[in-house]
Design a protein around this motif. Structure first.
Motif, PDB file in Angstrom:
ATOM      1  N   ILE A  50       0.948  10.495   1.662  1.00  0.00           N
ATOM      2  CA  ILE A  50       2.050  10.579   0.916  1.00  0.00           C
ATOM      3  C   ILE A  50       1.745  11.717  -0.700  1.00  0.00           C
ATOM      4  CG2 ILE A  50       2.694   9.001  -1.123  1.00  0.00           C
ATOM      5  CD1 ILE A  50       2.337   6.628   0.941  1.00  0.00           C
TER       6      ILE A  50
ATOM      7  N   ASN B  22      -2.971   3.846  -7.592  1.00  0.00           N
ATOM      8  CA  ASN B  22      -3.279   2.407  -8.062  1.00  0.00           C
ATOM      9  C   ASN B  22      -4.609   2.133  -7.188  1.00  0.00           C
ATOM     10  OD1 ASN B  22      -2.879   0.167  -9.533  1.00  0.00           O
ATOM     11  ND2 ASN B  22      -2.304  -1.114  -7.538  1.00  0.00           N
TER      12      ASN B  22
ATOM     13  N   HIS C  90      -5.366   2.275 -12.267  1.00  0.00           N
ATOM     14  CA  HIS C  90      -5.671   0.837 -11.511  1.00  0.00           C
ATOM     15  C   HIS C  90      -5.212  -0.069 -12.513  1.00  0.00           C
ATOM     16  CE1 HIS C  90      -9.390  -1.524  -9.766  1.00  0.00           C
ATOM     17  NE2 HIS C  90      -7.894  -1.935  -9.127  1.00  0.00           N
ATOM     18  N   PHE C  91      -3.917  -0.790 -11.946  1.00  0.00           N
ATOM     19  CA  PHE C  91      -3.461  -2.022 -12.487  1.00  0.00           C
ATOM     20  C   PHE C  91      -4.175  -3.205 -11.830  1.00  0.00           C
ATOM     21  CE2 PHE C  91      -0.363   1.093 -13.426  1.00  0.00           C
ATOM     22  CZ  PHE C  91       0.405   0.723 -14.713  1.00  0.00           C
TER      23      PHE C  91
ATOM     24  N   ALA D 282      10.591  -4.823   2.991  1.00  0.00           N
ATOM     25  CA  ALA D 282       9.780  -4.720   2.173  1.00  0.00           C
ATOM     26  C   ALA D 282      10.232  -4.762   0.900  1.00  0.00           C
ATOM     27  CB  ALA D 282       8.660  -3.781   2.550  1.00  0.00           C
TER      28      ALA D 282
ATOM     29  N   VAL E 191       0.214   1.973  -2.197  1.00  0.00           N
ATOM     30  CA  VAL E 191       0.476   1.602  -0.565  1.00  0.00           C
ATOM     31  C   VAL E 191      -0.672   1.135  -0.159  1.00  0.00           C
ATOM     32  CG1 VAL E 191       2.167   3.203  -0.409  1.00  0.00           C
ATOM     33  CG2 VAL E 191      -0.027   3.731   0.342  1.00  0.00           C
ATOM     34  N   PHE E 192      -0.902   0.650   1.214  1.00  0.00           N
ATOM     35  CA  PHE E 192      -2.162   0.169   1.605  1.00  0.00           C
ATOM     36  C   PHE E 192      -3.700   0.957   0.970  1.00  0.00           C
ATOM     37  CE2 PHE E 192       0.957  -0.690   5.195  1.00  0.00           C
ATOM     38  CZ  PHE E 192       1.307  -2.040   4.748  1.00  0.00           C
TER      39      PHE E 192
ATOM     40  N   SER F 163      -3.946  -7.402 -10.936  1.00  0.00           N
ATOM     41  CA  SER F 163      -2.924  -8.558 -10.292  1.00  0.00           C
ATOM     42  C   SER F 163      -3.330  -9.879 -11.122  1.00  0.00           C
ATOM     43  CB  SER F 163      -3.378  -8.665  -8.680  1.00  0.00           C
ATOM     44  OG  SER F 163      -2.334  -9.708  -8.370  1.00  0.00           O
TER      45      SER F 163
ATOM     46  N   ARG G 121      10.079   2.594  -3.820  1.00  0.00           N
ATOM     47  CA  ARG G 121      10.225   2.986  -2.364  1.00  0.00           C
ATOM     48  C   ARG G 121       9.243   2.429  -1.427  1.00  0.00           C
ATOM     49  NH1 ARG G 121       7.393   6.650   1.777  1.00  0.00           N
ATOM     50  NH2 ARG G 121       9.199   7.027   3.116  1.00  0.00           N
ATOM     51  N   ASP G 122       9.787   1.986  -0.424  1.00  0.00           N
ATOM     52  CA  ASP G 122       8.713   1.363   0.535  1.00  0.00           C
ATOM     53  C   ASP G 122       9.402   1.939   1.802  1.00  0.00           C
ATOM     54  OD1 ASP G 122       7.349  -0.496   2.235  1.00  0.00           O
ATOM     55  OD2 ASP G 122       6.955  -1.524   0.366  1.00  0.00           O
ATOM     56  N   VAL G 123       8.744   1.658   3.141  1.00  0.00           N
ATOM     57  CA  VAL G 123       9.202   2.060   4.430  1.00  0.00           C
ATOM     58  C   VAL G 123      10.474   1.266   5.075  1.00  0.00           C
ATOM     59  CG1 VAL G 123       7.191   3.700   5.027  1.00  0.00           C
ATOM     60  CG2 VAL G 123       7.104   1.050   5.213  1.00  0.00           C
TER      61      VAL G 123
HETATM   62  N1  LIG Z   1      -4.026  -6.795  -4.480  1.00  0.00           N
HETATM   63  C1  LIG Z   1      -4.652  -6.417  -5.521  1.00  0.00           C
HETATM   64  O1  LIG Z   1      -5.131  -7.348  -6.339  1.00  0.00           O
HETATM   65  C2  LIG Z   1      -4.936  -4.962  -5.973  1.00  0.00           C
HETATM   66  C3  LIG Z   1      -5.406  -4.925  -7.413  1.00  0.00           C
HETATM   67  C4  LIG Z   1      -5.557  -3.513  -7.908  1.00  0.00           C
HETATM   68  C5  LIG Z   1      -5.276  -2.233  -6.973  1.00  0.00           C
HETATM   69  N2  LIG Z   1      -4.828  -2.663  -5.813  1.00  0.00           N
HETATM   70  C6  LIG Z   1      -4.523  -1.509  -4.806  1.00  0.00           C
HETATM   71  O2  LIG Z   1      -2.891  -1.466  -4.903  1.00  0.00           O
HETATM   72  C7  LIG Z   1      -2.756  -0.846  -3.576  1.00  0.00           C
HETATM   73  C8  LIG Z   1      -1.568  -1.888  -3.028  1.00  0.00           C
HETATM   74  O3  LIG Z   1      -2.253  -3.044  -2.803  1.00  0.00           O
HETATM   75  P1  LIG Z   1      -1.129  -4.296  -2.678  1.00  0.00           P
HETATM   76  O4  LIG Z   1      -2.022  -5.521  -2.772  1.00  0.00           O
HETATM   77  O5  LIG Z   1       0.180  -4.189  -3.369  1.00  0.00           O
HETATM   78  O6  LIG Z   1      -0.952  -4.177  -1.109  1.00  0.00           O
HETATM   79  P2  LIG Z   1       0.495  -4.824  -0.065  1.00  0.00           P
HETATM   80  O7  LIG Z   1       0.118  -4.848   0.984  1.00  0.00           O
HETATM   81  O8  LIG Z   1       1.043  -6.216  -1.016  1.00  0.00           O
HETATM   82  O9  LIG Z   1       1.582  -3.543  -0.321  1.00  0.00           O
HETATM   83  C9  LIG Z   1       1.469  -2.508   0.111  1.00  0.00           C
HETATM   84  C10 LIG Z   1       2.941  -1.913   0.242  1.00  0.00           C
HETATM   85  O10 LIG Z   1       2.963  -0.496   0.720  1.00  0.00           O
HETATM   86  C11 LIG Z   1       3.875  -0.233   1.705  1.00  0.00           C
HETATM   87  N3  LIG Z   1       3.741   1.087   2.296  1.00  0.00           N
HETATM   88  C12 LIG Z   1       3.029   1.268   3.180  1.00  0.00           C
HETATM   89  N4  LIG Z   1       3.013   2.768   3.650  1.00  0.00           N
HETATM   90  C13 LIG Z   1       3.904   3.114   2.842  1.00  0.00           C
HETATM   91  C14 LIG Z   1       4.493   4.354   2.464  1.00  0.00           C
HETATM   92  N5  LIG Z   1       4.162   5.571   3.472  1.00  0.00           N
HETATM   93  N6  LIG Z   1       5.468   4.571   1.819  1.00  0.00           N
HETATM   94  C15 LIG Z   1       5.988   3.481   0.937  1.00  0.00           C
HETATM   95  N7  LIG Z   1       5.485   2.139   0.836  1.00  0.00           N
HETATM   96  C16 LIG Z   1       4.304   2.120   2.094  1.00  0.00           C
HETATM   97  C17 LIG Z   1       3.869  -1.353   2.547  1.00  0.00           C
HETATM   98  O11 LIG Z   1       5.079  -1.569   3.314  1.00  0.00           O
HETATM   99  C18 LIG Z   1       3.569  -2.600   1.624  1.00  0.00           C
HETATM  100  O12 LIG Z   1       4.881  -2.817   1.242  1.00  0.00           O
HETATM  101  C19 LIG Z   1      -3.780  -0.565  -2.867  1.00  0.00           C
HETATM  102  O13 LIG Z   1      -4.536   0.561  -3.001  1.00  0.00           O
HETATM  103  C20 LIG Z   1      -4.973  -1.597  -3.511  1.00  0.00           C
HETATM  104  O14 LIG Z   1      -6.265  -1.462  -3.072  1.00  0.00           O
HETATM  105  C21 LIG Z   1      -4.427  -4.002  -5.172  1.00  0.00           C
END
Ligand SMILES: NC(=O)c1ccc[n+]([C@@H]2O[C@H](COP(=O)([O-])OP(=O)(O)OC[C@H]3O[C@@H](n4cnc5c(N)ncnc54)[C@H](O)[C@@H]3O)[C@@H](O)[C@H]2O)c1
Length: 282
Positions: free
Chosen positions: A99, A116, A139-140, A37, A89-90, A142, A31-33
């Motif tokens: 959420i 996550n 917490h996965f 996306a 999400v963010f 990347s 699910r995304d918004v």
């Molecule tokens: N990037 C990394 O290396 C990493 C590693 C571990 C954990 N994280 C955590 O994972 C989470 C996501 O990070 P990311 O890098 O994938 O971010 P990202 O910006 O790539 O993706 C976030 C997604 O969430 C969507 N979104 C926003 N609000 C939403 C809602 N209400 N419902 C559904 N979707 C919604 C956005 O449209 C976007 O596609 C964060 O909490 C981050 O701290 C990131």
């Protein structure tokens, strides 16, 4: 019958989690918004599967079957049947709280709600729900298909059953779990890397050793794949100043205070690889 997973957020992490889960046989609702996306997310998953097929690590038929197990939606109600929900999400507390509050009303009572988040205390996210015992951190790392670790994080009220369910899920998608018993700022992994990066930057800042030598010490002395200063450049100097700063604010432990040098690098725009200049020049 295949178990059902809902992934909220189809960005870098959410699409990676959906990818490994579908490959492991889970039925995934992603699910995304926006539709854009979701398309970006599923395109990324398809390309990644193709690479694994090219390398002979995945059968083309298995990749097709995994893709067939992923459905996409912009409707949060479509998560109602999930056994496990993973939110990616963010990294904003208010967004995650909203959420989780909604999910809590939609999903079945026995479903587990995982976040996550890299750093937000699980207790704060769980507090937005009426059932904080079923909220947990998963917490996965990347890129999700490559990185072996999943850091499971207990909130103040997370139940043993919730932890067991999320562990079973993470192990079923091929991850090895560690358990963080209290959701301290930075959990275990960000705390460890922060302590190492801060000390490495201080040694460099005070002229004790060059950046190359500090990194070589960690690689050849400890068997690290990459030194802390090269890691900082790759992750982003700004990201690490933010992460260490948060841990320092919450813990008041001086060893996490971002060194002046790193703060000045951010002010000057030397953010690491992404800006062409960090501890090294790119
Ligand atoms: N990037 C990394 O290396 C990493 C590693 C571990 C954990 N994280 C955590 O994972 C989470 C996501 O990070 P990311 O890098 O994938 O971010 P990202 O910006 O790539 O993706 C976030 C997604 O969430 C969507 N979104 C926003 N609000 C939403 C809602 N209400 N419902 C559904 N979707 C919604 C956005 O449209 C976007 O596609 C964060 O909490 C981050 O701290 C990131």
């Amino acid at each position: 019958m295949a178990r059902k997973l809902a992934v909220i957020g189809a960005g870098l992490m959410g699409s990676g989690i959906a990818q490994v889960s579908a490959q492991a046989g889970w039925d995934v609702v992603l699910r995304d918004v926006t539709d854009q996306a979701l398309t970006r997310g599923t395109d990324g998953i398809r390309k990644s599967y193709e690479k694994f097929v090219e390398k002979g690590k995945l059968q083309a038929a298995d990749a097709e079957a995994a893709l067939g197990r992923i459905t996409t939606t912009t409707d949060l109600d479509a998560t109602a049947e999930a056994d496990v929900v993973v939110e990616a999400v963010f990294e904003k507390l208010e967004v995650k709280q909203e959420i989780f509050a909604t999910l809590d009303k939609i999903v079945r009572p026995e479903a587990v709600l995982a976040s996550n988040t890299s750093a937000i205390p699980i207790t704060k996210i769980a507090a937005a729900t009426a059932h904080p015992e079923r909220v947990v951190g998963a917490h996965f790392f990347s890129p999700v298909p490559m990185m072996q670790l999943c850091e499971l994080v207990r909130g103040y009220k997370t139940s043993d059953e919730t932890l067991a369910t999320v562990r079973e899920f993470a192990e079923s998608v091929g991850k090895t779990c560690i358990v963080v018993n209290r959701d301290v700022a930075g959990f275990v992994t960000t705390r460890l890397i922060s302590a190492l990066v801060v000390e490495a930057a201080k040694l460099y800042e005070s002229g004790v050793a060059s950046a190359e030598d500090i990194d070589t010490a960690c690689k050849l002395g400890f068997g690290h794949a990459m030194g802390p200063l090269a890691t900082t450049d790759l992750t982003g100097v700004d990201i690490l100043v933010h992460a260490t700063g948060n841990i320092y604010t919450e813990s008041q432990d001086e060893k996490f205070a971002p060194p002046e040098l790193m703060r000045r690098m951010v002010d000057a725009g030397d953010l690491g690889r992404k800006s062409g200049q960090g501890f090294y020049t790119y």
